[in-house]
Design a protein around this motif. Structure first.
Motif, short mmCIF file in Angstrom:
data_model
loop_
_atom_site.label_atom_id
_atom_site.label_comp_id
_atom_site.label_asym_id
_atom_site.label_seq_id
_atom_site.Cartn_x
_atom_site.Cartn_y
_atom_site.Cartn_z
N HIS A 150 0.82 -1.21 0.00
CA HIS A 150 0.00 0.00 0.00
C HIS A 150 0.85 1.26 0.00
O HIS A 150 0.36 2.35 -0.32
N ASP A 185 6.30 5.08 -4.32
CA ASP A 185 5.49 6.13 -3.72
C ASP A 185 6.35 7.25 -3.15
O ASP A 185 5.97 8.41 -3.16
N THR A 319 5.86 15.45 6.21
CA THR A 319 5.40 14.92 4.93
C THR A 319 5.26 13.41 4.99
O THR A 319 4.28 12.84 4.48
N LEU A 322 2.10 12.46 7.00
CA LEU A 322 0.87 12.62 6.22
C LEU A 322 0.72 11.51 5.19
O LEU A 322 -0.38 11.02 4.95
N LEU A 323 1.84 11.11 4.58
CA LEU A 323 1.81 10.04 3.59
C LEU A 323 1.37 8.73 4.23
O LEU A 323 0.54 8.00 3.70
N LEU A 325 -0.38 8.33 7.08
CA LEU A 325 -1.77 8.43 7.51
C LEU A 325 -2.73 8.29 6.34
O LEU A 325 -3.76 7.62 6.43
N ASP A 326 -2.37 8.92 5.21
CA ASP A 326 -3.24 8.87 4.03
C ASP A 326 -3.41 7.43 3.55
O ASP A 326 -4.54 6.98 3.31
N ARG A 327 -2.30 6.71 3.41
CA ARG A 327 -2.39 5.34 2.89
C ARG A 327 -3.06 4.40 3.89
O ARG A 327 -3.86 3.54 3.50
N ASN A 329 -5.25 5.12 6.20
CA ASN A 329 -6.69 5.43 6.27
C ASN A 329 -7.42 4.93 5.02
O ASN A 329 -8.57 4.47 5.11
N LYS A 330 -6.80 5.03 3.87
CA LYS A 330 -7.44 4.56 2.63
C LYS A 330 -7.63 3.06 2.65
O LYS A 330 -8.66 2.53 2.20
#
Length: 335
Positions: A150, A185, A319, A322-323, A325-327, A329-330
Motif C-alpha cells: 500500500h 510512492d 510529509t 501525512l503520507l 496516515l493517508d495510505r 486510512n485509505k
C-alpha cells in the motif's frame, strides 16, 4: 556478497560483456513484478531498494516503526531473513535465535520491534497479523509480488546512487528502473551528494515524493570513542560509510576491516582482528548488524567490541507522517 567494482563503472568491459544476461534477467524480474499479489488484511508498507546491496533499509525500517508507534499503530516487521537457515514463518526471539537462524538484520531489529521471518511472505503476513500487527512493515521485498503493497518507500544513497545503472549481473539493478520508479510512492535519499538527483527528479515527475534523510550516529558512543585509537570493521553494503561516519565524529580510525555484506565471520578472522587490536592497542568497533552476526564469537576476542548505533532522521518528517496516515486510512476505509 561483495559488490563487483565494475558495477560502479559504466564503460567497464566486464559490464558490457554481461549486458545480454542483464536483459534476460530484467525481463524475468519485470514479469514477476507485474504479477498480482494478495491483500494481507492490514496496511503493508514496504522499505526497499532498486539495487542490490545496502543503502540504509534497516535504519529506515526502524525509523518508520517509531513513527508508526507515535501514530498509535502496532507495527510488526516482516523479513525474508536473508542469510538465515529458518524458512519460517517464525517470530524472531533474540534470546534463542542467532543470525545463522534468522539473518543478522532481523535479529538486530528484534530487540526493538516484533520481527517475523518467512520465505513465503503471505505466510509471514498471516503470522504478523496473528501477533497483533495493525501495520506490516516489509524490510525489503519491493520486487516480490506476493503481497499487495500500500506504500513503497525506496531507499537510495545520495553519494553512491545506482552505480552504472545497469541490471544484474551487468550492474546492481534488481529490475528495470522504469518499472521500479512507476511503483515508487516515495524515494528516501540518505546523506549528502548528487548521485541520486536524476532518480529523484524522475520519481517526482511521476507523482512520487522525495524525502531527504541522514544517518545520525549515537553521540554518547562517539564521545566515548574520542581519544581512543580504533580498529573499525564492518560487513555491510558500504563499509566505507561506516568508517567515514566514525572519522567525521572525531574518532581516530587507525585500521579498517572491510568485509562483504552479511559476511559470516570465521573463527580465524575473529582471532586475527583480536590479535591486531591487542598488538596495536586498538579498540574494536563495528556496526550493530555485524555484532548480531558475530554472536557468541565475541567471547573469543579477548576484548570488548563496541558498536556505533545510528538512527535515521528525516528532514521533513511531517510529509512522511501525512503520507503514512493517508495510505493507512485509505486501506481501512476499504475494509
Amino acid at each position: 556478497m561483495r559488490e563487483p567494482r565494475f558495477w560502479q563503472a559504466r564503460f567497464s568491459p566486464s559490464s558490457l560483456l554481461l549486458l545480454p544476461f542483464a536483459v534476460i534477467y530484467g525481463q524475468i524480474a519485470a514479469g514477476r513484478m507485474q504479477q498480482d499479489g494478495i491483500e494481507a488484511g492490514v496496511p503493508v508498507i514496504c522499505v526497499g531498494n532498486y539495487h542490490m546491496g545496502g543503502a540504509g533499509k534497516t535504519p529506515t525500517t526502524l525509523a518508520l516503526v517509531e513513527l508508526l508507534r507515535r501514530l498509535g499503530e502496532t507495527p510488526v516487521v516482516l523479513s525474508r531473513g536473508y542469510g538465515g537457515r529458518l524458512h519460517g514463518p517464525i517470530e524472531v526471539d533474540p534470546a534463542s535465535h542467532s543470525a545463522a537462524d534468522v539473518g543478522d538484520e532481523p535479529l538486530m531489529m528484534s530487540t526493538r520491534v516484533p520481527v517475523v521471518v518467512a520465505r513465503e511472505r503471505i505466510d509471514g503476513a498471516a503470522l504478523a497479523r496473528a501477533r497483533g500487527a495493525s501495520v506490516i512493515v516489509m524490510d525489503d521485498g519491493f520486487q516480490n509480488p506476493a503481497l499487495i503493497k500500500h506504500l513503497s518507500l525506496i531507499v537510495i544513497d545520495a553519494r553512491r546512487g545506482l552505480g552504472n545503472g545497469r541490471g544484474f549481473p551487468a550492474g546492481p539493478l534488481r529490475a528495470p528502473l522504469r518499472l521500479q520508479i512507476e511503483r515508487t510512492d516515495a524515494l528516501v535519499v540518505i546523506g549528502d551528494g548528487h548521485a541520486a538527483d536524476e532518480i529523484a527528479a524522475r520519481v517526482t515527475d511521476q507523482g512520487g515524493a522525495v524525502l531527504r534523510a541522514r544517518l545520525v550516529p549515537d553521540a554518547a558512543t562517539l564521545e566515548a570513542l574520542r581519544g581512543r585509537r580504533v580498529l573499525a570493521f564492518a560487513g555491510i553494503g558500504d563499509p566505507t560509510k561506516f568508517f567515514t561516519t566514525l572519522r567525521d565524529g572525531g574518532v581516530d580510525v587507525v585500521t579498517e576491516g572491510a568485509f562483504a555484506d552479511h559476511h559470516a565471520f570465521t573463527a580465524d578472522e575473529v582471532q586475527q582482528l583480536a590479535a591486531i587490536a591487542k598488538r596495536d592497542q586498538l579498540t574494536l568497533v563495528t556496526t550493530e548488524k555485524d555484532l548480531a552476526r558475530l554472536g557468541a564469537a565475541t567471547s573469543t576476542l579477548g576484548a570488548d567490541v563496541m558498536t556505533l548505533p545510528v538512527s535515521l532522521s528525516f528532514d521533513d518528517e511531517a510529509t512522511l507522517r501525512l503520507l503514512l496516515l493517508d495510505r493507512i486510512n485509505k486501506v481501512r476505509a476499504k475494509t
